[in-house]
Design an enzyme around this catalytic site. Structure first.
Site, PDB file in Angstrom:
ATOM      1  N   ASN A 101       0.836  -1.200   0.000  1.00 14.76           N
ATOM      2  CA  ASN A 101       0.000   0.000   0.000  1.00 14.76           C
ATOM      3  C   ASN A 101       0.872   1.251   0.000  1.00 14.76           C
ATOM      4  O   ASN A 101       1.995   1.236   0.500  1.00 14.76           O
ATOM      5  CB  ASN A 101      -0.918   0.007   1.227  1.00 14.76           C
ATOM      6  CG  ASN A 101      -1.837  -1.201   1.248  1.00 14.76           C
ATOM      7  OD1 ASN A 101      -2.117  -1.784   0.201  1.00 14.76           O
ATOM      8  ND2 ASN A 101      -2.290  -1.580   2.426  1.00 14.76           N
ATOM      9  N   HIS A 118       5.987  -0.181  -2.652  1.00 16.38           N
ATOM     10  CA  HIS A 118       5.561   0.546  -3.855  1.00 16.38           C
ATOM     11  C   HIS A 118       5.585   2.054  -3.667  1.00 16.38           C
ATOM     12  O   HIS A 118       4.966   2.779  -4.434  1.00 16.38           O
ATOM     13  CB  HIS A 118       4.151   0.094  -4.265  1.00 16.38           C
ATOM     14  CG  HIS A 118       4.111  -1.352  -4.676  1.00 16.38           C
ATOM     15  ND1 HIS A 118       2.949  -2.086  -4.747  1.00 16.38           N
ATOM     16  CD2 HIS A 118       5.102  -2.203  -5.028  1.00 16.38           C
ATOM     17  CE1 HIS A 118       3.226  -3.324  -5.130  1.00 16.38           C
ATOM     18  NE2 HIS A 118       4.523  -3.432  -5.305  1.00 16.38           N
ATOM     19  N   CYS A 129      15.238  15.488 -12.303  1.00 13.73           N
ATOM     20  CA  CYS A 129      16.364  15.645 -11.372  1.00 13.73           C
ATOM     21  C   CYS A 129      16.265  14.743 -10.148  1.00 13.73           C
ATOM     22  O   CYS A 129      17.193  14.706  -9.329  1.00 13.73           O
ATOM     23  CB  CYS A 129      16.489  17.110 -10.932  1.00 13.73           C
ATOM     24  SG  CYS A 129      15.121  17.672  -9.886  1.00 13.73           S
ATOM     25  N   CYS A 180      13.929  21.983 -12.039  1.00 15.43           N
ATOM     26  CA  CYS A 180      14.517  21.686 -13.355  1.00 15.43           C
ATOM     27  C   CYS A 180      13.480  21.697 -14.489  1.00 15.43           C
ATOM     28  O   CYS A 180      13.846  21.499 -15.651  1.00 15.43           O
ATOM     29  CB  CYS A 180      15.241  20.344 -13.320  1.00 15.43           C
ATOM     30  SG  CYS A 180      14.134  18.925 -13.421  1.00 15.43           S
ATOM     31  N   GLY A 217      -4.448  -9.159   3.617  1.00 17.10           N
ATOM     32  CA  GLY A 217      -5.203  -8.405   2.616  1.00 17.10           C
ATOM     33  C   GLY A 217      -4.517  -8.238   1.283  1.00 17.10           C
ATOM     34  O   GLY A 217      -4.555  -7.166   0.701  1.00 17.10           O
ATOM     35  N   SER A 218      -3.910  -9.302   0.790  1.00 12.89           N
ATOM     36  CA  SER A 218      -3.326  -9.237  -0.552  1.00 12.89           C
ATOM     37  C   SER A 218      -3.689 -10.484  -1.339  1.00 12.89           C
ATOM     38  O   SER A 218      -3.624 -11.594  -0.819  1.00 12.89           O
ATOM     39  CB  SER A 218      -1.798  -9.121  -0.481  1.00 12.89           C
ATOM     40  OG  SER A 218      -1.247  -9.162  -1.791  1.00 12.89           O
ATOM     41  N   GLY A 245     -10.713 -12.986  -0.723  1.00 13.74           N
ATOM     42  CA  GLY A 245     -10.821 -13.789  -1.940  1.00 13.74           C
ATOM     43  C   GLY A 245      -9.666 -14.759  -2.075  1.00 13.74           C
ATOM     44  O   GLY A 245      -8.873 -14.946  -1.164  1.00 13.74           O
TER      45      GLY A 245
HETATM   46 ZN   LIG Z   1      13.409  18.335 -11.313  1.00 18.46          ZN
END
Ligand SMILES: [Zn+2]
Length: 286
Positions: A101, A118, A129, A180, A217-218, A245
């Protein structure tokens, strides 16, 4: 009930738990998951990294949806699943918590040893940059630049999309990197993008130190999470999973609890008043 007793026995028996959490852990905080009980997509598949970078219209559409979804996400609070896992960590029972999560709710509940596999939705990264910045600051700027979108109420539809479909994404105004001029992207791993190897390695190191695994929960449909179950199974260590599931690893599991995560884990919550937060619809999908 039988399953619940087995879960308590499992967690009490193994003192060094490697915990992997997924979307099902946050559904009781009002954040919808992506897949149904059969492991299939509930809605349209999320945007890929390649499309986000190459397609300006798709990118504007992503940010427009995200603007609305993040308004809600900011108010999401941990539920009993997060609290129970934090309490287990405080009791010294968790070697490592790895989450798929991006909502930061484990840390909000008090977990300290967390790998955000993640990334985090509250952080933005410049693809030019590499500078990281606050999503909350960008949110304010997006709201100022796009008042019509900011006025939408994501709560009207389950995923906040009903009103958005009538609006022209091409007009959505996203600022470039202030340093940038590069493209800004949420600091989360998109589909089509790899998980940074150091995060995977830290998690694999923790597997060596753990004597069992708890999946919360995965559906484990994504390889980035499934590989840890595989490594655990290859090491001959037991694996329990709480998931409503089917999971990709059902045949590798020692114990499977088909229940809501907050319900199944509540018995391990040690703080008073730990009732689950009222579920609110939130759009956070990419
Ligand atoms: Zn930048």
């Amino acid at each position: 009930m039988e399953g619940m007793i087995a879960l308590v026995e499992f967690i009490e028996r193994y003192s060094n738990l490697f915990v992997l959490t997924g979307a099902g852990c946050s559904t009781d905080s009002g954040i919808p998951d992506y897949r149904d009980a059969a492991g299939e997509w509930k809605r349209q598949q999320p945007i890929t990294y390649q499309r986000f970078v190459a397609d300006e219209w798709a990118r504007k559409r992503y940010w427009a949806r995200s603007l609305v979804g993040f308004q809600r996400l900011q108010h999401a609070r941990p539920n009993d699943a997060h609290r129970s896992l934090a309490d287990l960590e405080h009791r010294g029972r968790v070697t490592q918590l790895v989450t798929q999560n991006v909502d930061g709710l484990h840390q909000a509940a008090g977990s300290q040893n967390v790998i955000d596999l993640h990334g985090r939705i509250d952080t933005v990264r410049c693809l030019g940059c590499g500078r990281r910045s606050s999503r909350h600051a960008l949110q304010l700027e997006l709201e100022q630049r796009n008042p019509d979108f900011a006025a939408l109420d994501a709560g009207k539809a389950p995923d906040g999309d009903a009103d958005l479909e009538h609006m022209a994404f091409g007009t959505f105004d996203v600022p470039p990197c202030a340093r940038c001029g590069g493209l800004l992207k949420p600091d989360v791993v998109f589909f089509g993008e790899g998980v940074p190897p150091d995060r995977v390695q830290r998690a694999m190191d923790a597997i060596d130190l753990s004597d069992a695994m708890l999946v919360v929960g995965s559906s484990l449909m994504v390889y980035s999470g499934f590989r840890f179950v595989k490594a655990m199974a290859d090491a001959g260590k037991p694996i329990a999973a709480i998931n409503l599931g089917r999971t990709r690893a059902d045949e590798l599991l020692t114990l499977k609890i088909a229940d809501r995560c907050a319900t199944a884990l509540r018995v391990f919550c040690q703080r008073p008043g730990g009732a689950p937060d009222k579920a609110r619809p939130i759009a956070i999908r990419a």
